[in-house]
Design an enzyme around this catalytic site. Structure first.
Site, PDB file in Angstrom:
ATOM      1  N   GLU A 185       0.828  -1.223   0.000  1.00 22.28           N
ATOM      2  CA  GLU A 185       0.000   0.000   0.000  1.00 22.28           C
ATOM      3  C   GLU A 185       0.851   1.257   0.000  1.00 22.28           C
ATOM      4  OE1 GLU A 185      -2.821  -0.376   3.240  1.00 22.28           O
ATOM      5  OE2 GLU A 185      -4.180  -1.515   1.968  1.00 22.28           O
ATOM      6  N   GLU A 220      -5.841  -8.222  -0.868  1.00 18.31           N
ATOM      7  CA  GLU A 220      -6.520  -7.923   0.401  1.00 18.31           C
ATOM      8  C   GLU A 220      -7.951  -7.515   0.128  1.00 18.31           C
ATOM      9  OE1 GLU A 220      -4.885  -5.171   3.293  1.00 18.31           O
ATOM     10  OE2 GLU A 220      -2.864  -5.812   2.776  1.00 18.31           O
TER      11      GLU A 220
END
Ligand code: BGP
Length: 473
Positions: free
Chosen positions: A173, A373
């Site tokens: 991320e 995710e």
């Protein structure tokens, strides 16, 4: 859906392993973050302060329990497990010349165990786990030296596990750090602690540049080590919807999206897009970016994009519309979406947003995607020893159906899907245990009490069935 679709689950070393000093491990940035809650932000302390509680120190004791846990993953039919290698197990301080053999040995055993169960390891190199020493001594990715340290770490593990791991990702991320108002993002992405009055945006752009270079060098080197490697970047994806058809809202949504998309633009295309250069120019920013950097960035484009997806956001240019304030992965201009419900942690539940975002990324880049995710954080209740997590089953089922549409109807090239926190981990944003994600319950509470025993939730059998049916549910 392809037959070899990689169904599985995802965790990160610091959120599950615990054993924060075992086998010569050094402190990582996760080890100096206290437990917070929905109302209270996690504190980043100066080293470990006595009397404070650090939930990642013990995690869920995956370091000791991994064989039992992997057997449970195999029972569900996992074809892959995404986890990270804790950088400070391999280089405890981060700036050593030689790695810590005990740390390397642990991941040998872990990957062997997975492979013995037919589970493919999918590895994130840096999932919020920078060695803390690198923060203290170099200011994290404020320093160009971090490129050398990261690449040394990446090269060490890619050589060691070249026959065990095929799928890699560089920085988890990476785009989170653009959320400047919450201190934890720049800290966990780049090891940066902001100073009073500093231009945060400028700092983050420079740090991200060093990460792009480190990532590109890693991709290039990885392909030399094993040409079969698939090396990706990892993006937190949050679609930004305009509140209305007012062109001002439309334009604002586009601009807001770019704050995140420039990260994947650089990773995938290998150069800075014109809009970001113009933005820097208008702010008078100049950076330490060399010709060599630009060359290596072009040579180290990623093979795929790993994405996390939890929620969408809405943006409004109208000053009179009430703003949500700083929410997870949204801007200060974000407003409520009247069409969506929220999780108890105020994340807007939007299954169609997953289909939307997969199309958005695939349209833009035409490289394979991997949903690494997606998940539902909830304070599960034990009812006579059972966990009937129907709301999780609904959340995941709705998302999986949209994902299958993106593949089967829209033609998105998708490598796999790993449910976040397949075994209850320590929450990243809050440090809580009660924000549970797993198919497997772990008996540990927010203060660290519990037996750490594992228990199958209702979603366990449900997900097994999803995998068996290859997502046709
Ligand atoms: C992502 C992180 C994960 C994970 C997840 C859920 O941002 O990559 O590490 O934790 O979000 O967030 P949380 O644990 O705060 O609910």
């Amino acid at each position: 859906m392809r037959k070899d679709f990689l169904w599985g689950g995802a965790v990160a070393a610091h959120q599950v392993e615990g054993a924060y000093q075992a086998g010569g491990k050094g402190l990582s940035i996760a080890d100096v973050m206290t437990a917070g809650s929905r109302e209270k932000a996690r504190e980043i302390t100066d080293g470990i302060v006595e009397g404070k509680y650090y939930p990642n120190h013990e995690g869920i004791r995956f370091y000791e329990h991994y064989k039992e846990d992997i057997a449970l993953f195999a029972e569900m039919g996992f074809r892959c497990l995404r986890t990270s290698i804790a950088w400070s197990r391999i280089f405890p301080n981060g700036d050593e010349e030689t790695p810590n053999e005990e740390g390397l040995h642990f991941y040998d055993e872990l990957f062997d165990e997975l492979l013995a169960h037919g589970i493919e390891p999918v590895v994130t190199l840096c999932h919020f786990e920078i060695p803390y020493h690198l923060v203290k001594k170099y200011g994290g990715f404020r320093s160009r030296k971090m490129i050398t340290f990261f690449v040394r770490f990446a090269e060490t593990v890619m050589r060691r596990y070249r026959n065990k791991v095929k799928y890699w990702m560089t920085f988890n991320e990476i785009n989170n750090q653009i959320l400047l108002s919450n201190d934890i993002y720049a800290f966990t992405n780049s090891g940066i602690l902001f100073e009073e009055g500093e231009d945060r945006l400028k700092t983050v752009y420079q740090a991200a540049h060093y990460e792009f270079v480190a990532s590109a060098m890693t991709v290039k080197l990885g392909h030399e080590i094993n040409p079969d490697f698939m090396i990706g970047c990892m993006m937190a994806t949050t679609p930004v919807y305009p509140m209305t058809c007012n062109p001002k809202d439309i334009m604002l949504a586009l601009q807001e999206d770019r704050k995140n998309l420039y990260f994947s633009d650089v990773h995938v295309r290998g150069y800075y897009p014109s809009y970001i250069r113009k933005d820097w120019e208008s702010r008078g920013y100049q950076f330490d970016i060399t010709q060599d950097d630009l060359k290596i960035m072009r040579e180290g484009c990623v093979d795929y994009i790993g994405v996390s997806y939890y929620l969408s956001s809405v943006i409004s240019a109208d000053a009179s519309v009430e703003k949500l304030g700083n929410n997870y992965a949204t801007s200060l201009d974000a407003v409520e979406n009247p069409y969506l419900e929220m999780t108890p942690w105020d994340w807007a539940i939007d299954p169609k947003g997953l289909r939307y975002v997969l199309n958005q990324y695939y349209d833009r880049y035409q490289v394979p995607l991997f949903v690494v995710e997606n998940g539902f954080g909830y304070d599960d209740e034990l009812e006579e020893g059972q966990i009937h997590d129907q709301n999780r089953i609904k959340y995941l089922g709705d998302h999986i159906r949209e994902m299958v549409e993106a593949v089967d109807k829209d033609g998105v090239d998708l490598l796999g899907y790993t449910v976040w926190g397949c075994i209850d981990p320590v929450s990243f944003t809050t440090g809580e245990m009660r924000k549970r994600y797993g198919f497997i319950y772990v008996d540990k509470d927010d203060d660290g009490n519990g037996t750490y025993q594992r228990k199958r939730k209702d979603s366990f059998a449900w997900y097994k069935d999803v995998i068996e049916k290859n997502g046709k549910i």
